[in-house]
Design a protein around this motif. Structure first.
Motif, PDB file in Angstrom:
ATOM      1  N   VAL A   1       0.859  -1.185   0.000  1.00  0.00           N
ATOM      2  CA  VAL A   1       0.000   0.000   0.000  1.00  0.00           C
ATOM      3  C   VAL A   1       0.893   1.232   0.000  1.00  0.00           C
ATOM      4  CG1 VAL A   1      -1.685   1.319   1.348  1.00  0.00           C
ATOM      5  CG2 VAL A   1      -1.842  -1.164   1.252  1.00  0.00           C
ATOM      6  N   ALA A   2       0.655   2.131  -0.928  1.00  0.00           N
ATOM      7  CA  ALA A   2       1.424   3.375  -1.004  1.00  0.00           C
ATOM      8  C   ALA A   2       1.077   4.277   0.170  1.00  0.00           C
ATOM      9  CB  ALA A   2       1.153   4.085  -2.327  1.00  0.00           C
ATOM     10  N   TYR A   3       2.100   4.831   0.813  1.00  0.00           N
ATOM     11  CA  TYR A   3       1.891   5.773   1.899  1.00  0.00           C
ATOM     12  C   TYR A   3       1.461   7.116   1.315  1.00  0.00           C
ATOM     13  CZ  TYR A   3       2.723   8.868   5.806  1.00  0.00           C
ATOM     14  OH  TYR A   3       2.558   9.802   6.795  1.00  0.00           O
ATOM     15  N   VAL A   4       0.417   7.704   1.877  1.00  0.00           N
ATOM     16  CA  VAL A   4      -0.067   9.013   1.441  1.00  0.00           C
ATOM     17  C   VAL A   4      -0.081   9.938   2.656  1.00  0.00           C
ATOM     18  CG1 VAL A   4      -1.985  10.300   0.428  1.00  0.00           C
ATOM     19  CG2 VAL A   4      -1.494   7.971  -0.367  1.00  0.00           C
ATOM     20  N   ALA A   5       0.747  10.969   2.623  1.00  0.00           N
ATOM     21  CA  ALA A   5       0.789  11.941   3.719  1.00  0.00           C
ATOM     22  C   ALA A   5      -0.576  12.595   3.873  1.00  0.00           C
ATOM     23  CB  ALA A   5       1.851  12.996   3.434  1.00  0.00           C
ATOM     24  N   GLY A   6      -1.009  12.751   5.106  1.00  0.00           N
ATOM     25  CA  GLY A   6      -2.312  13.352   5.374  1.00  0.00           C
ATOM     26  C   GLY A   6      -3.428  12.325   5.460  1.00  0.00           C
TER      27      GLY A   6
END
Length: 133
Positions: A56-61
């Motif tokens: 899973v790609a990390y997404v800031a916020g």
């Protein structure tokens, strides 16, 4: 990257798609498809992480930076400063399942493996508390 902070591991969604090729000759045709199956990450600190899927790609916020990845991750326990060049040798092998079809039948071929490498600098962060007043 920081010591004791979870690292999220993932493969870009566009790179995690099946790839197919077809060939025709007089009297027949064959189609071969390679589908990504799993990723084997070599973290450079002696750890290996095997992920069933792209991660899973990390997404800031959207994601908590202190939370571990829900699918594929690692937490370094020591800095990379003692390594050659001050970085860990990070690598990933993607295993592709390969199948073929023709007018005569079909089947499975031996898996293929693709590899990527990068340097991973891992540092420690120290806080200092000073009395006020």
């Amino acid at each position: 990257m920081l010591v004791q902070v979870p690292v999220w591991l993932w493969i870009d969604e566009q790179a995690w798609n099946p790839h197919s090729a077809e060939a025709e000759v007089p009297g027949g045709a064959v189609s071969v498809t390679a589908t990504p199956d799993r990723a084997r990450w070599s973290m450079g600190d002696g750890a290996t992480v095997i992920c069933e899927g792209r991660g899973v790609a990390y997404v800031a916020g959207r994601h908590d930076p202190a939370a571990a990845s829900p699918e594929c991750g690692h937490t370094y326990t020591r800095a990379s400063t003692t390594q050659r060049g001050g970085a860990y040798d990070l690598g990933v092998n993607v295993v592709w399942e390969v199948s073929w079809e023709s007018s005569e039948g079909g089947g499975e071929l031996d898996p293929l493996v693709t590899t990527a490498e990068a340097d991973a600098e891992v540092v420690e962060s120290h806080g200092l508390v000073e009395p006020t007043g």
